[in-house]
Design a protein around this motif. Structure first.
Motif, PDB file in Angstrom:
ATOM      1  N   PRO A   1       0.810  -1.225   0.000  1.00 33.79           N
ATOM      2  CA  PRO A   1       0.000   0.000   0.000  1.00 33.79           C
ATOM      3  C   PRO A   1       0.842   1.274   0.000  1.00 33.79           C
ATOM      4  CG  PRO A   1      -0.081  -1.065   2.148  1.00 33.79           C
ATOM      5  CD  PRO A   1       0.610  -2.017   1.217  1.00 33.79           C
ATOM      6  N   GLU A   2       2.045   1.195   0.537  1.00 31.97           N
ATOM      7  CA  GLU A   2       2.911   2.373   0.602  1.00 31.97           C
ATOM      8  C   GLU A   2       3.442   2.789  -0.771  1.00 31.97           C
ATOM      9  OE1 GLU A   2       5.643  -0.980   0.217  1.00 31.97           O
ATOM     10  OE2 GLU A   2       3.802  -0.721   1.373  1.00 31.97           O
ATOM     11  N   ALA A   3       3.353   1.919  -1.744  1.00 31.00           N
ATOM     12  CA  ALA A   3       3.935   2.191  -3.054  1.00 31.00           C
ATOM     13  C   ALA A   3       2.984   2.894  -4.023  1.00 31.00           C
ATOM     14  CB  ALA A   3       4.428   0.885  -3.676  1.00 31.00           C
ATOM     15  N   PHE A   4       1.740   3.104  -3.605  1.00 30.43           N
ATOM     16  CA  PHE A   4       0.747   3.659  -4.515  1.00 30.43           C
ATOM     17  C   PHE A   4      -0.051   4.754  -3.827  1.00 30.43           C
ATOM     18  CE2 PHE A   4       1.561  -0.734  -5.565  1.00 30.43           C
ATOM     19  CZ  PHE A   4       1.811  -0.680  -6.929  1.00 30.43           C
ATOM     20  N   SER A   5      -0.449   5.759  -4.595  1.00 26.62           N
ATOM     21  CA  SER A   5      -1.301   6.802  -4.017  1.00 26.62           C
ATOM     22  C   SER A   5      -2.747   6.320  -3.910  1.00 26.62           C
ATOM     23  CB  SER A   5      -1.217   8.104  -4.820  1.00 26.62           C
ATOM     24  OG  SER A   5      -1.609   7.888  -6.157  1.00 26.62           O
ATOM     25  N   ALA A   6      -3.145   5.396  -4.764  1.00 24.76           N
ATOM     26  CA  ALA A   6      -4.487   4.801  -4.670  1.00 24.76           C
ATOM     27  C   ALA A   6      -4.492   3.801  -3.517  1.00 24.76           C
ATOM     28  CB  ALA A   6      -4.849   4.095  -5.968  1.00 24.76           C
ATOM     29  N   SER A   7      -5.662   3.552  -2.985  1.00 23.56           N
ATOM     30  CA  SER A   7      -5.772   2.565  -1.911  1.00 23.56           C
ATOM     31  C   SER A   7      -6.555   1.347  -2.390  1.00 23.56           C
ATOM     32  CB  SER A   7      -6.472   3.174  -0.695  1.00 23.56           C
ATOM     33  OG  SER A   7      -7.847   3.357  -0.967  1.00 23.56           O
TER      34      SER A   7
ATOM     35  N   ALA B   1       7.928   8.787  -8.916  1.00 24.87           N
ATOM     36  CA  ALA B   1       7.962   9.006  -7.470  1.00 24.87           C
ATOM     37  C   ALA B   1       8.019   7.642  -6.813  1.00 24.87           C
ATOM     38  CB  ALA B   1       6.725   9.774  -7.007  1.00 24.87           C
ATOM     39  N   VAL B   2       8.853   7.543  -5.771  1.00 20.90           N
ATOM     40  CA  VAL B   2       9.009   6.284  -5.046  1.00 20.90           C
ATOM     41  C   VAL B   2       9.038   6.593  -3.559  1.00 20.90           C
ATOM     42  CG1 VAL B   2      11.535   6.330  -5.304  1.00 20.90           C
ATOM     43  CG2 VAL B   2      10.387   4.167  -4.810  1.00 20.90           C
TER      44      VAL B   2
ATOM     45  N   ALA C   1       4.299  12.614   2.139  1.00 21.67           N
ATOM     46  CA  ALA C   1       3.508  12.556   0.903  1.00 21.67           C
ATOM     47  C   ALA C   1       2.329  11.607   1.005  1.00 21.67           C
ATOM     48  CB  ALA C   1       4.406  12.138  -0.260  1.00 21.67           C
ATOM     49  N   ILE C   2       2.492  10.527   1.752  1.00 19.51           N
ATOM     50  CA  ILE C   2       1.463   9.495   1.861  1.00 19.51           C
ATOM     51  C   ILE C   2       1.212   9.230   3.343  1.00 19.51           C
ATOM     52  CG2 ILE C   2       0.928   7.067   1.385  1.00 19.51           C
ATOM     53  CD1 ILE C   2       2.732   7.252  -1.043  1.00 19.51           C
ATOM     54  N   LYS C   3      -0.054   8.959   3.659  1.00 19.09           N
ATOM     55  CA  LYS C   3      -0.408   8.611   5.036  1.00 19.09           C
ATOM     56  C   LYS C   3      -1.149   7.280   5.019  1.00 19.09           C
ATOM     57  CE  LYS C   3      -3.001  10.309   9.038  1.00 19.09           C
ATOM     58  NZ  LYS C   3      -3.927  11.370   9.496  1.00 19.09           N
TER      59      LYS C   3
ATOM     60  N   ARG D   1      -2.516   4.384   7.724  1.00 17.70           N
ATOM     61  CA  ARG D   1      -2.771   4.017   9.121  1.00 17.70           C
ATOM     62  C   ARG D   1      -2.020   4.937  10.086  1.00 17.70           C
ATOM     63  NH1 ARG D   1      -0.901  -0.474   7.074  1.00 17.70           N
ATOM     64  NH2 ARG D   1      -2.340  -1.727   5.895  1.00 17.70           N
ATOM     65  N   ASN D   2      -2.188   6.223   9.903  1.00 16.72           N
ATOM     66  CA  ASN D   2      -1.596   7.254  10.766  1.00 16.72           C
ATOM     67  C   ASN D   2      -0.073   7.308  10.738  1.00 16.72           C
ATOM     68  OD1 ASN D   2      -4.051   8.358  11.618  1.00 16.72           O
ATOM     69  ND2 ASN D   2      -4.303   6.700  13.096  1.00 16.72           N
ATOM     70  N   VAL D   3       0.536   6.727   9.709  1.00 22.04           N
ATOM     71  CA  VAL D   3       1.988   6.822   9.521  1.00 22.04           C
ATOM     72  C   VAL D   3       2.235   7.594   8.227  1.00 22.04           C
ATOM     73  CG1 VAL D   3       4.117   5.522   9.117  1.00 22.04           C
ATOM     74  CG2 VAL D   3       2.406   4.648  10.722  1.00 22.04           C
ATOM     75  N   TYR D   4       3.062   8.627   8.330  1.00 18.53           N
ATOM     76  CA  TYR D   4       3.412   9.424   7.153  1.00 18.53           C
ATOM     77  C   TYR D   4       4.672   8.866   6.513  1.00 18.53           C
ATOM     78  CZ  TYR D   4       0.101  12.934   8.769  1.00 18.53           C
ATOM     79  OH  TYR D   4      -1.036  13.596   9.164  1.00 18.53           O
ATOM     80  N   LEU D   5       4.683   8.864   5.189  1.00 16.51           N
ATOM     81  CA  LEU D   5       5.848   8.408   4.432  1.00 16.51           C
ATOM     82  C   LEU D   5       6.244   9.478   3.418  1.00 16.51           C
ATOM     83  CD1 LEU D   5       4.589   4.779   3.733  1.00 16.51           C
ATOM     84  CD2 LEU D   5       6.283   5.462   5.433  1.00 16.51           C
ATOM     85  N   ASP D   6       7.543   9.663   3.270  1.00  9.82           N
ATOM     86  CA  ASP D   6       8.067  10.593   2.282  1.00  9.82           C
ATOM     87  C   ASP D   6       8.160   9.897   0.921  1.00  9.82           C
ATOM     88  OD1 ASP D   6       8.437  12.242   4.474  1.00  9.82           O
ATOM     89  OD2 ASP D   6      10.616  11.992   4.530  1.00  9.82           O
ATOM     90  N   GLU D   7       8.092  10.701  -0.135  1.00  8.87           N
ATOM     91  CA  GLU D   7       8.334  10.200  -1.479  1.00  8.87           C
ATOM     92  C   GLU D   7       9.534  10.927  -2.069  1.00  8.87           C
ATOM     93  OE1 GLU D   7       4.430   8.485  -3.698  1.00  8.87           O
ATOM     94  OE2 GLU D   7       4.732  10.626  -3.858  1.00  8.87           O
ATOM     95  N   GLU D   8      10.330  10.177  -2.814  1.00  6.04           N
ATOM     96  CA  GLU D   8      11.431  10.770  -3.563  1.00  6.04           C
ATOM     97  C   GLU D   8      10.984  10.922  -5.008  1.00  6.04           C
ATOM     98  OE1 GLU D   8      15.438   9.231  -3.282  1.00  6.04           O
ATOM     99  OE2 GLU D   8      15.043   8.601  -1.207  1.00  6.04           O
ATOM    100  N   TYR D   9      11.257  12.085  -5.566  1.00  9.20           N
ATOM    101  CA  TYR D   9      11.017  12.314  -6.980  1.00  9.20           C
ATOM    102  C   TYR D   9      12.328  12.057  -7.711  1.00  9.20           C
ATOM    103  CZ  TYR D   9       6.631  14.534  -5.650  1.00  9.20           C
ATOM    104  OH  TYR D   9       5.382  14.781  -5.152  1.00  9.20           O
ATOM    105  N   MET D  10      12.254  11.236  -8.735  1.00 10.23           N
ATOM    106  CA  MET D  10      13.439  10.860  -9.496  1.00 10.23           C
ATOM    107  C   MET D  10      13.182  11.106 -10.974  1.00 10.23           C
ATOM    108  SD  MET D  10      14.429   7.292  -7.529  1.00 10.23           S
ATOM    109  CE  MET D  10      16.190   7.334  -7.878  1.00 10.23           C
ATOM    110  N   SER D  11      14.259  11.354 -11.714  1.00  6.84           N
ATOM    111  CA  SER D  11      14.119  11.541 -13.157  1.00  6.84           C
ATOM    112  C   SER D  11      15.274  10.885 -13.891  1.00  6.84           C
ATOM    113  CB  SER D  11      14.034  13.021 -13.522  1.00  6.84           C
ATOM    114  OG  SER D  11      15.242  13.669 -13.217  1.00  6.84           O
TER     115      SER D  11
END
Length: 172
Positions: free
Chosen positions: A26-32, A123-124, A149-151, A153-163
Motif C-alpha cells: 500500500p505504501e507504493a501507490f497513491s491509490a488505496s 515518485a518512489v 507525501a502518503i499517510k 494508518r496514521n503513519v506518514y511516508l516521504d516520497e522521492e522524486y526521481m528523473s
C-alpha cells in the motif's frame, strides 16, 4: 518471461494484479485498495486505458501477468517533453528475478520511441530501498523529496522524486 504492451484482453488480469499490488504494498501507490476495490466496472476502465496513449507494459510467465508498469506521456503542449512512470509492481513470488528491471528497460525503450520525449519522472516512497536501488541502477536521479507525501494508518511516508534523461544531450 515475456514483456509486452497490455491490450484490452489483459484488463481482467491487470485488475486482479493491481488489487494485489495495493494490498501487498500500500505504501507504493497513491491509490488505496479500498478505493480501487469499490470502483464500478474496473475491467472496462482498463480496457479503455489500454487502447489510448498510456503505455501499459506487462511481464508474463506463460499467460499469467506477474508484473506491470505504466509509462504515461504528458499531453499538455508545454510538458510533452516528459513522461511519468506509474504503477510499477512485480508479484512477490517473482521478485529478485530481474522482472522489474526488464519492465523498466521496456518502459525506457518505449519512451525513446516517442518523438520529442527527453525525460522520464517517477515518485518512489523513500523506504522502498529495493525500488530506489533499481531506479538508480537504471540511471534515475533524485531531484526532490515530498515530505509526508502518503499517510497509511496514521503513519506518514516521504516520497522521492526521481528523473532520467533519455540521452546526455537532453540533460544539457
Amino acid at each position: 518471461m515475456m514483456i509486452r504492451l497490455l491490450d484490452p484482453t489483459d484488463a481482467k488480469q491487470y485488475a486482479t494484479l493491481r488489487l494485489e499490488a495495493l494490498k501487498e504494498n500500500p505504501e507504493a501507490f497513491s491509490a488505496s485498495f479500498e478505493e480501487e476495490s469499490e470502483k464500478e466496472n474496473p475491467i472496462q476502465l482498463y480496457e479503455k486505458r489500454f487502447s489510448n496513449t498510456h503505455y501499459n507494459l506487462g511481464a508474463f510467465d506463460e499467460e499469467t501477468l506477474v508484473g506491470m508498469v505504466s509509462l504515461v506521456p504528458e499531453t499538455k503542449l508545454k510538458l510533452k517533453h516528459k513522461a511519468n512512470i506509474f504503477a510499477m509492481y512485480v508479484t512477490p513470488d517473482y521478485r529478485g528475478k530481474g522482472i522489474g528491471k526488464a519492465l523498466l528497460e521496456a518502459a525506457i525503450n518505449q519512451a525513446k520511441q516517442i518523438e520529442g520525449l527527453i525525460k522520464i519522472n517517477l515518485a518512489v516512497v523513500s523506504i522502498n530501498y529495493g525500488a530506489k536501488a533499481l531506479y538508480k541502477q537504471m540511471g534515475f536521479e533524485t531531484f526532490g523529496i515530498d515530505e509526508k507525501a502518503i499517510k497509511i494508518r496514521n503513519v506518514y511516508l516521504d516520497e522521492e522524486y526521481m528523473s532520467l534523461f533519455l540521452n546526455k544531450e537532453s540533460r544539457d
